[in-house]
Scaffold this motif. Structure first.
Motif, PDB file in Angstrom:
ATOM      1  N   LEU A 259       0.815  -1.210   0.000  1.00 16.60           N
ATOM      2  CA  LEU A 259       0.000   0.000   0.000  1.00 16.60           C
ATOM      3  C   LEU A 259       0.852   1.264   0.000  1.00 16.60           C
ATOM      4  N   VAL A 260       2.077   1.136  -0.547  1.00 19.42           N
ATOM      5  CA  VAL A 260       2.972   2.280  -0.667  1.00 19.42           C
ATOM      6  C   VAL A 260       2.998   2.709  -2.131  1.00 19.42           C
ATOM      7  N   ALA A 261       2.683   3.967  -2.382  1.00 22.16           N
ATOM      8  CA  ALA A 261       2.631   4.488  -3.739  1.00 22.16           C
ATOM      9  C   ALA A 261       4.030   4.721  -4.285  1.00 22.16           C
ATOM     10  N   GLU A 262       4.119   4.801  -5.616  1.00 25.66           N
ATOM     11  CA  GLU A 262       5.409   5.083  -6.248  1.00 25.66           C
ATOM     12  C   GLU A 262       5.933   6.449  -5.813  1.00 25.66           C
ATOM     13  N   GLU A 263       5.096   7.468  -5.909  1.00 23.83           N
ATOM     14  CA  GLU A 263       5.450   8.817  -5.485  1.00 23.83           C
ATOM     15  C   GLU A 263       4.618   9.162  -4.256  1.00 23.83           C
ATOM     16  N   GLN A 264       5.285   9.539  -3.176  1.00 17.78           N
ATOM     17  CA  GLN A 264       4.579   9.737  -1.921  1.00 17.78           C
ATOM     18  C   GLN A 264       4.456  11.197  -1.509  1.00 17.78           C
ATOM     19  N   ASP A 265       5.110  12.112  -2.243  1.00 17.31           N
ATOM     20  CA  ASP A 265       5.041  13.515  -1.863  1.00 17.31           C
ATOM     21  C   ASP A 265       5.206  14.389  -3.111  1.00 17.31           C
ATOM     22  N   PRO A 266       4.148  15.017  -3.618  1.00 14.18           N
ATOM     23  CA  PRO A 266       2.774  14.893  -3.105  1.00 14.18           C
ATOM     24  C   PRO A 266       2.089  13.660  -3.713  1.00 14.18           C
ATOM     25  N   TYR A 267       1.132  13.105  -2.985  1.00 20.81           N
ATOM     26  CA  TYR A 267       0.363  11.992  -3.509  1.00 20.81           C
ATOM     27  C   TYR A 267      -0.887  11.847  -2.659  1.00 20.81           C
ATOM     28  N   PRO A 268      -1.864  11.070  -3.094  1.00 15.86           N
ATOM     29  CA  PRO A 268      -3.089  10.931  -2.302  1.00 15.86           C
ATOM     30  C   PRO A 268      -2.815  10.388  -0.905  1.00 15.86           C
ATOM     31  N   THR A 269      -3.775  10.557  -0.056  1.00 13.80           N
ATOM     32  CA  THR A 269      -3.684  10.038   1.298  1.00 13.80           C
ATOM     33  C   THR A 269      -3.666   8.507   1.263  1.00 13.80           C
ATOM     34  N   PRO A 270      -3.236   7.867   2.354  1.00 13.09           N
ATOM     35  CA  PRO A 270      -3.308   6.398   2.396  1.00 13.09           C
ATOM     36  C   PRO A 270      -4.704   5.869   2.105  1.00 13.09           C
ATOM     37  N   GLU A 271      -5.720   6.563   2.575  1.00 16.14           N
ATOM     38  CA  GLU A 271      -7.091   6.121   2.331  1.00 16.14           C
ATOM     39  C   GLU A 271      -7.436   6.210   0.847  1.00 16.14           C
ATOM     40  N   GLN A 272      -7.003   7.269   0.188  1.00 22.44           N
ATOM     41  CA  GLN A 272      -7.257   7.405  -1.245  1.00 22.44           C
ATOM     42  C   GLN A 272      -6.496   6.350  -2.052  1.00 22.44           C
ATOM     43  N   PHE A 273      -5.258   6.072  -1.640  1.00 24.33           N
ATOM     44  CA  PHE A 273      -4.479   5.077  -2.363  1.00 24.33           C
ATOM     45  C   PHE A 273      -5.080   3.689  -2.180  1.00 24.33           C
ATOM     46  N   ALA A 274      -5.556   3.388  -0.994  1.00 22.04           N
ATOM     47  CA  ALA A 274      -6.203   2.105  -0.755  1.00 22.04           C
ATOM     48  C   ALA A 274      -7.470   1.973  -1.590  1.00 22.04           C
ATOM     49  N   ALA A 275      -8.231   3.052  -1.717  1.00 21.91           N
ATOM     50  CA  ALA A 275      -9.437   3.016  -2.536  1.00 21.91           C
ATOM     51  C   ALA A 275      -9.087   2.771  -3.998  1.00 21.91           C
ATOM     52  N   ARG A 276      -7.985   3.361  -4.449  1.00 19.68           N
ATOM     53  CA  ARG A 276      -7.556   3.130  -5.827  1.00 19.68           C
ATOM     54  C   ARG A 276      -7.156   1.667  -6.019  1.00 19.68           C
ATOM     55  N   ARG A 277      -6.430   1.109  -5.039  1.00 21.54           N
ATOM     56  CA  ARG A 277      -6.037  -0.296  -5.167  1.00 21.54           C
ATOM     57  C   ARG A 277      -7.269  -1.201  -5.190  1.00 21.54           C
ATOM     58  N   ALA A 278      -8.238  -0.934  -4.349  1.00 21.32           N
ATOM     59  CA  ALA A 278      -9.455  -1.744  -4.343  1.00 21.32           C
ATOM     60  C   ALA A 278     -10.150  -1.682  -5.702  1.00 21.32           C
ATOM     61  N   ALA A 279     -10.181  -0.509  -6.322  1.00 21.96           N
ATOM     62  CA  ALA A 279     -10.798  -0.371  -7.644  1.00 21.96           C
ATOM     63  C   ALA A 279     -10.027  -1.166  -8.695  1.00 21.96           C
ATOM     64  N   ALA A 280      -8.698  -1.062  -8.659  1.00 27.54           N
ATOM     65  CA  ALA A 280      -7.877  -1.785  -9.638  1.00 27.54           C
ATOM     66  C   ALA A 280      -8.041  -3.286  -9.488  1.00 27.54           C
ATOM     67  N   TYR A 281      -8.047  -3.784  -8.257  1.00 25.96           N
ATOM     68  CA  TYR A 281      -8.179  -5.220  -8.022  1.00 25.96           C
ATOM     69  C   TYR A 281      -9.566  -5.717  -8.433  1.00 25.96           C
ATOM     70  N   GLN A 282     -10.589  -4.911  -8.155  1.00 30.03           N
ATOM     71  CA  GLN A 282     -11.938  -5.291  -8.557  1.00 30.03           C
ATOM     72  C   GLN A 282     -12.035  -5.444 -10.074  1.00 30.03           C
ATOM     73  N   ALA A 283     -11.518  -4.461 -10.812  1.00 32.09           N
ATOM     74  CA  ALA A 283     -11.577  -4.514 -12.277  1.00 32.09           C
ATOM     75  C   ALA A 283     -10.735  -5.658 -12.819  1.00 32.09           C
ATOM     76  N   TYR A 284      -9.612  -5.944 -12.168  1.00 31.17           N
ATOM     77  CA  TYR A 284      -8.768  -7.058 -12.613  1.00 31.17           C
ATOM     78  C   TYR A 284      -9.537  -8.376 -12.521  1.00 31.17           C
ATOM     79  N   TYR A 285     -10.170  -8.618 -11.389  1.00 32.11           N
ATOM     80  CA  TYR A 285     -10.942  -9.857 -11.240  1.00 32.11           C
ATOM     81  C   TYR A 285     -12.049  -9.930 -12.286  1.00 32.11           C
ATOM     82  N   GLU A 286     -12.755  -8.844 -12.476  1.00 32.94           N
ATOM     83  CA  GLU A 286     -13.871  -8.841 -13.419  1.00 32.94           C
ATOM     84  C   GLU A 286     -13.434  -9.202 -14.838  1.00 32.94           C
ATOM     85  N   ASN A 287     -12.198  -8.906 -15.189  1.00 30.20           N
ATOM     86  CA  ASN A 287     -11.754  -9.053 -16.570  1.00 30.20           C
ATOM     87  C   ASN A 287     -10.813 -10.222 -16.803  1.00 30.20           C
ATOM     88  N   MET A 288     -10.632 -11.082 -15.817  1.00 30.93           N
ATOM     89  CA  MET A 288      -9.740 -12.224 -15.953  1.00 30.93           C
ATOM     90  C   MET A 288     -10.478 -13.538 -15.683  1.00 30.93           C
TER      91      MET A 288
END
Length: 529
Positions: A259-288
């Motif tokens: 849950l560590v982003a490539e660029e951390q300053d500036p970058y979204p909050t940990p909560e925003q990054f986690a939400a992005r990861r959840a979205a990416a993982y959801q779409a990955y499952y749907e399409n595989m």
């Protein structure tokens, strides 16, 4: 833009283009009319995956408007019944199974049919149908079950690939891979790329554009997967054989670590990054073509898993992104900081590492194949006496790598084969327990496939590759062209053919073998053919 590569006729397997002609009488019993007619819902093709001795996953996703910005593919916001059919012949005269499943908006109207109770080691053909006033029938896909456990299967032909940047080239390599008619395809990561158009430009130029901004939302990831899936060459590769997939970083975000982003300053909050990861993982499952066991739970998705191919091969599918510690040296090249040697840092995480080492020890197979993402062998990128390592690879996690190499010896793994993607180059290397000892005997081999397109047109004149061969004595091949690898395994040997295309900036390139290597069962080490 040039037209996509035309669809050839594959002699042994009817793959694309036959669904409508075959579907006139398909599964008409029990059909229910839809609330409103749909356009062709099968624009994303079909796929299968995760083969076992008695089953396989069949996949499709309904998307009559695959470029829709909301990521819903032009589908209505209600469930849609989908019928499926499995046959023992491409003409669907010998039906083995048929059934139905509901495609739901919560999973972007994707369908994952998990079949069980099938005979082992057999080929099958499958298709889907959406009934209604105007019925639609999908293209036809071919799949297979794995051989029965504890049996010696016939020789296995596997293809493996990675890194398909849509903008960087045409997906002709997927078409050529399909024409190899492999028994199984292993995809090692970077199935999509997250960048907005022209944010990542190949040396040979970008030949087409990504839709939408950088993917950060569920709608964006769904749309991006849809754009890639509409490519006819990718559809041909999916329809040719079952796939066993894993991801790397670009399915979510470049070079992320847990849950560590490539660029951390500036970058979204940990909560925003986690939400992005959840979205990416959801779409990955749907399409595989993944089983329900891999359905995501928030920010987590169980992707490491194991498959047997009789007693011939055991596939250990790894996830080197979701559980790793952050890269050393701030993920800056070259990695020289003592942090890379910290024994408490892990590439796999404690649970996955224990699962892997236990599975290696228990495996009855001749070949133990690790399907994973980033290079394992120690790889010095700087010429001469200077030393430079990639912190994002296993070179940034040397203690974790040493535990793996030690396990090959201490747990009696006679023929470990590591499959790797990520670096957009073909590499072949021996693996030794002590990488700094040029005279150490090999204990396994690593086969690194280049990209499908990422990096654009490559060159057979790879000066940096010659330097890397000189500075890395365990390295046997370094090539900067696009392509994939085909490996053929039997009880005596594994032969790997490194296949390359001269260009991806135009469609339709021929494929050729750049180099071939053999490793003998019981005698690790690569020998050129």
């Amino acid at each position: 833009m040039p037209a996509p590569t035309p669809t050839p006729t594959l002699a042994r397997r009817t793959l694309l283009g036959g669904g409508a002609a075959l579907g006139a009488g398909l599964l008409t019993a029990g059909a229910r009319p839809q609330d409103r007619p749909l356009g062709d819902p099968f624009t994303l093709g079909v796929a299968s995956g995760d083969p076992t001795p008695d089953g396989v996953v069949l996949w499709t996703r309904l998307a009559p408007q695959p470029d829709a910005e909301d990521g819903c593919g032009g589908m209505p916001d209600h469930p849609v019944p989908v019928q499926w059919e499995l046959a023992a012949d491409p003409g669907f005269r010998r039906i083995v199974r048929r059934g139905g499943q509901v495609a739901r908006p919560a999973l972007a109207h994707s369908v994952h049919v998990e079949l069980a109770g099938l005979p082992a080691g057999r080929e099958f053909w499958y298709r889907f149908r959406v009934p209604g006033r105007t019925a639609h029938v999908s293209p036809v896909g071919m799949t297979r079950t794995a051989p029965a456990p504890h049996t010696w299967a016939s020789p296995l032909t596997m293809a493996f690939a990675s890194c398909a940047q849509y903008e960087h080239g045409w997906f002709t390599a997927y078409r050529r891979l399909a024409e190899e008619q492999p028994d199984v395809v292993l995809f090692l990561g970077d199935y999509i790329y997250e960048y907005e158009a022209n944010d990542y430009v190949a040396k040979s130029g970008n030949v087409r554009d990504h839709l939408g901004p950088e993917t950060t939302t569920l709608a964006g990831y769904r749309q991006r997967h849809s754009q890639y899936k509409t490519d006819p060459d990718l559809q041909a590769a999916h329809a040719a054989a079952p796939w066993i997939v894993t991801w790397d970083d670009h399915e979510f975000e470049n070079n992320y670590a847990d849950l560590v982003a490539e660029e951390q300053d500036p970058y979204p909050t940990p909560e925003q990054f986690a939400a992005r990861r959840a979205a990416a993982y959801q779409a990955y499952y749907e399409n595989m073509p993944l089983r329900a066991a891999s359905r995501p739970n928030g920010v987590d998705l169980q992707l490491y898993r194991r498959f047997s191919w009789g007693r011939l091969a055991e596939f250990h599918v790894l996830d080197t992104r979701q559980y790793r510690d952050d890269q050393p040296n701030g993920d800056r090249f070259p990695a020289h900081s003592p942090e890379r040697d910290d024994p408490n840092r892990s590439m796999l995480g404690a649970q996955q590492e224990a699962w892997l080492l236990d599975g290696l020890q228990r495996s009855p197979a001749t070949w133990d194949v690790l399907a994973q993402q980033v290079m394992v062998h120690e790889h010095d990128y700087l010429p001469g006496a200077a030393r430079g390592f990639n912190p994002d690879s296993w070179d940034g996690y040397t203690a974790s790598r040493q535990r793996l190499l030690d396990a090959f010896v201490e747990r009696g793994v006679e023929n470990p084969v590591v499959l790797t993607g990520d670096v957009h180059k073909h590499y072949a290397a021996d693996l030794t327990r002590n990488p700094s000892d040029a005279d150490a005997d090999p204990i396994g081999v690593e086969l690194v496939c280049t990209s499908i397109t990422s990096g654009g047109d490559g060159s057979d004149e790879y000066a940096a590759g010659r330097s890397q061969l000189a500075d890395n004595p365990d390295l046997k091949l370094a090539s900067d062209q696009r392509g994939y690898v085909v490996a053929r395994l039997d009880r005596q040997q594994l032969r790997a053919d490194f296949r390359v295309l001269d260009r991806v900036s135009q469609p339709g390139a021929a494929v050729r073998t750049r180099a071939s290597f053999v490793t003998e069962a019981g005698n690790p080490g690569l020998q050129p053919v």
